[in-house]
Design an enzyme around this catalytic site. Structure first.
Site, PDB file in Angstrom:
ATOM      1  N   VAL A 153       0.840  -1.201   0.000  1.00  0.00           N
ATOM      2  CA  VAL A 153       0.000   0.000   0.000  1.00  0.00           C
ATOM      3  C   VAL A 153       0.874   1.250   0.000  1.00  0.00           C
ATOM      4  O   VAL A 153       0.598   2.225  -0.716  1.00  0.00           O
ATOM      5  CB  VAL A 153      -0.961  -0.004   1.205  1.00  0.00           C
ATOM      6  N   TYR A 154       1.932   1.249   0.793  1.00  0.00           N
ATOM      7  CA  TYR A 154       2.874   2.378   0.822  1.00  0.00           C
ATOM      8  C   TYR A 154       3.462   2.602  -0.563  1.00  0.00           C
ATOM      9  O   TYR A 154       3.516   3.743  -1.060  1.00  0.00           O
ATOM     10  CB  TYR A 154       3.982   2.085   1.826  1.00  0.00           C
ATOM     11  N   VAL A 155       3.916   1.521  -1.204  1.00  0.00           N
ATOM     12  CA  VAL A 155       4.481   1.617  -2.547  1.00  0.00           C
ATOM     13  C   VAL A 155       3.463   2.181  -3.530  1.00  0.00           C
ATOM     14  O   VAL A 155       3.778   3.044  -4.352  1.00  0.00           O
ATOM     15  CB  VAL A 155       4.997   0.237  -3.009  1.00  0.00           C
ATOM     16  N   SER A 157       1.027   4.174  -2.898  1.00  0.00           N
ATOM     17  CA  SER A 157       0.838   5.604  -2.632  1.00  0.00           C
ATOM     18  C   SER A 157       1.990   6.431  -3.194  1.00  0.00           C
ATOM     19  O   SER A 157       1.786   7.539  -3.704  1.00  0.00           O
ATOM     20  CB  SER A 157       0.692   5.842  -1.125  1.00  0.00           C
TER      21      SER A 157
END
Length: 270
Positions: A153-155, A157
């Protein structure tokens, strides 16, 4: 931007981590610095530590709250006639496999890391265009270039932020506007946000990273990876290697796919 003397700089997530360090550097260079942060517990300390260096204004702003963004942006535009430099720095990471994320985890990560820079930039872009002057710096991540387990999810974003940032840069160039955009993609930084990360590639020093970012803005650089070889290395390897070989090199040899195995971090802005 060339010089920060007498400029108005706004940093989201500026109350800790590299945001705090950039605040100190900009104040020393003669800028008025406005910090937007959801956590106001450090505000008194920041004012005591850096207030003597120049003009520092602190605003409690939740960048996931549209009302908070636009109300405070109007206040800033009225009081300071807009901003000369906007640094979208606020960010969070959960650091789990996708199935371990809650729906709230996913939504919050995308809101802070991807949506907030768009909304904050949108709140100030009109005033920049009216003056035909300004600089926007978006702090993305090398994770926006490279997939990684426990960062899905971080990637996502940060991939979003890189695409947004580069597109706005091209829009301003196409419109012949004197508004510069710098996209920054650092590797892991040694702050609380990435506590527990283990890496064969050296983890970045916060002071050196913040200084590199400020220098990149001064030089009007368009895209910056920290360390500098990261973008070329990743893109070159992705271009010439089959996926299975690329995964072997990145995961087994360089160990990147295992960097998050001992991650503890903290799911807050840094």
């Amino acid at each position: 931007m060339q010089t920060f003397q007498n400029k108005i700089a706004l940093i989201t997530g500026g109350a800790s981590g590299i945001g705090e360090i950039m605040t100190k550097l900009l104040l020393k260079k003669g800028a008025t610095v406005l910090i937007w942060d959801v956590d106001d517990r450090n505000f008194n300390r920041l004012q005591s530590s850096y207030g003597a260096l120049g003009t520092l204004a602190l605003f409690k702003v939740d960048v996931t709250d549209m009302q908070s963004i636009h109300t405070t942006a109007k206040k800033v535009i009225n009081e300071y006639n807009g901003v000369d430099l906007l640094i979208n720095n606020a960010g969070i990471i959960v650091g789990k496999y996708l199935f371990e994320h809650t729906i709230a985890d996913i939504d919050k990560t995308m809101q802070v890391n991807a949506n907030a820079p768009m909304h904050v930039t949108h709140a100030f872009i009109d005033s920049m265009m009216e003056r035909n002057s300004g600089h926007i710096c978006n702090i993305a991540s090398s994770g926006g270039l490279l997939a990684n387990p426990k960062m899905s999810v971080y990637v996502a974003s940060k991939w979003s932020l890189i695409g947004f940032s580069e597109s706005v840069r091209l829009e301003m160039e196409q419109l012949n506007k004197n508004i510069k955009v710098t996209t920054v993609m650092p590797y892991y930084i040694h702050t609380g946000m990435f506590k527990g990360v283990r890496s064969k590639i050296p983890i970045l020093d916060p002071e050196a990273t913040a200084l590199t970012i400020i220098k990149a803005i001064e030089k009007n650089k368009k895209m910056v990876t920290i360390p500098g070889y990261m973008y070329r290395l990743i893109r070159f390897a992705q271009a010439i290697l089959p996926i299975t070989i690329f995964d072997w090199l990145t995961g087994k040899v360089l160990g990147v796919y295992h960097t998050m195995e001992h991650f503890t971090g903290r799911p807050t802005r840094d």
